[in-house]
Design an enzyme around this catalytic site. Structure first.
Site, PDB file in Angstrom:
ATOM      1  N   GLY A 120     -17.025   9.604 -16.107  1.00 42.48           N
ATOM      2  CA  GLY A 120     -17.270   8.019 -15.428  1.00 42.48           C
ATOM      3  C   GLY A 120     -18.720   8.241 -15.048  1.00 42.48           C
ATOM      4  O   GLY A 120     -19.652   8.714 -15.475  1.00 42.48           O
ATOM      5  N   TYR A 177      -8.310  -1.231  -1.882  1.00 45.52           N
ATOM      6  CA  TYR A 177      -9.517  -0.689  -2.344  1.00 45.52           C
ATOM      7  C   TYR A 177     -10.607  -1.769  -1.971  1.00 45.52           C
ATOM      8  O   TYR A 177     -11.829  -1.200  -1.633  1.00 45.52           O
ATOM      9  CB  TYR A 177      -9.505  -1.363  -4.101  1.00 45.52           C
ATOM     10  CG  TYR A 177     -10.792  -0.838  -4.866  1.00 45.52           C
ATOM     11  CD1 TYR A 177     -11.001   0.438  -5.189  1.00 45.52           C
ATOM     12  CD2 TYR A 177     -11.680  -1.654  -5.141  1.00 45.52           C
ATOM     13  CE1 TYR A 177     -11.961   0.895  -6.010  1.00 45.52           C
ATOM     14  CE2 TYR A 177     -13.055  -1.232  -5.965  1.00 45.52           C
ATOM     15  CZ  TYR A 177     -12.892   0.080  -6.322  1.00 45.52           C
ATOM     16  OH  TYR A 177     -13.914   0.415  -6.961  1.00 45.52           O
ATOM     17  N   ASP A 199      -9.878  18.946  -4.391  1.00 47.44           N
ATOM     18  CA  ASP A 199      -9.227  17.659  -4.166  1.00 47.44           C
ATOM     19  C   ASP A 199     -10.077  16.865  -2.879  1.00 47.44           C
ATOM     20  O   ASP A 199      -9.820  17.665  -1.875  1.00 47.44           O
ATOM     21  CB  ASP A 199      -7.696  17.455  -3.809  1.00 47.44           C
ATOM     22  CG  ASP A 199      -7.159  16.260  -3.655  1.00 47.44           C
ATOM     23  OD1 ASP A 199      -7.848  15.232  -3.238  1.00 47.44           O
ATOM     24  OD2 ASP A 199      -6.044  16.058  -4.191  1.00 47.44           O
TER      25      ASP A 199
END
Ligand code: NDP
Length: 254
Positions: free
Chosen positions: A21, A159, A65
């Site tokens: 991305g 978000y 992570d």
């Protein structure tokens, strides 16, 4: 030469979510501009592997992570160990989750806020130390137009809140480090073609709402965000700090 100020020769960047991305596009453009890049993500992808093969001396990857407690120190230390310095941090890794406000669970809230706000905060905190030692650095946080608007048709209050908070973290960090040679800016993309938006782009109704509300009438390609990140990370932006660069095809103009 003005164009040379857009180059990153001799600089090292740490890019979270650099495997696909927008993050992978940023890595590709930074490498073209001469930087060495430490990329981090949980998974490896064909695009990441291709970049590692293409530039084995200037690109490295470390699995992490961003929510792991030791991740910030581990990825910053790995960058310093491999490349000897850290000039640019791109806080790009992020997740989205949709749902009504009144039905949003604690687990969903924690998932979004920890990845999009707490982790970038902790990673920036770890990266600032070597930048302070060097007396120079640039942080680019990936925010969103969602930090300004309530998106439609999807409902995503966590978000949107996380991205508004990242914008304010950016401004406040910029204020704190402006006289220490460290610039801190954010990029606020509109709708960009990536795994995050793939479902919405494939959905005829969502696709229509998203493009109809974007005056340019199209989605952005990841490279268009990478070009903006390059500007913010480079010496061409030497007087730019605390800015939120909106790159949204005009979405927030109306
Ligand atoms: P993608 O879903 O394509 O990529 C998300 C990236 O984040 C991946 O590299 C993923 O790697 C990484 N990531 C997610 N969770 C974690 C984690 N816990 N630990 C480590 N890495 C993680 O998204 P985009 O490229 O579209 O998004 C990049 C950034 O841009 C995000 O911050 C997003 O919010 C923002 N943005 C995107 C927009 C868009 O339209 N696409 C619009 C506005 C902002 P892996 O899963 O392998 O760990």
């Amino acid at each position: 030469m003005t164009l040379e100020q857009f180059r990153l020769d001799g600089k090292t960047a740490l890019i979270t979510g650099g495997n696909r991305g927008i993050g992978l596009a940023i890595a590709q453009i930074f490498v073209q501009a001469g930087a060495s890049c430490m990329l981090t993500s949980r998974s490896e992808t064909p695009g990441l592997k291709a970049l590692l093969e293409q530039e084995p001396d200037r690109v490295a990857w470390i699995g992490a992570d961003v929510n792991d407690e030791d991740a910030p120190d581990r990825i910053v230390s790995a960058t310093l160990k491999r490349f000897g310095r850290l000039d640019i941090l791109v806080n790009n890794a992020g997740v989205a989750d949709n749902g009504n406000f009144h039905e949003f669970t604690d687990a969903q809230l924690d998932f979004v806020m920890s990845t999009n706000l707490i982790a970038p905060f902790r990673i920036a905190r770890a990266a600032i130390a070597p930048m302070l030692k060097q007396g120079s650095g640039a942080v680019v946080n990936i925010g969103s137009i969602s930090g300004y608007v309530a998106n439609k048709p999807q409902l995503q209050v966590a978000y949107n809140s996380s991205k508004a908070a990242i914008h304010q973290m950016t401004r406040t960090m910029a204020f704190e480090y402006a006289d220490k040679g460290i610039r801190v800016n954010a990029l606020a993309p509109g709708y960009v073609v990536s795994d995050m938006t793939a479902g919405g782009i494939a959905d005829a109704e969502w696709n229509h709402v998203w493009t109809a509300n974007t005056p340019m009438g199209r989605f952005a390609e990841p490279v268009e965000m990478a070009n903006c990140a390059l500007f913010l990370a480079s010496d061409a932006a030497s007087y730019v700090t605390g800015a939120i660069l909106v790159a949204d095809g005009g979405y927030t103009t109306h």
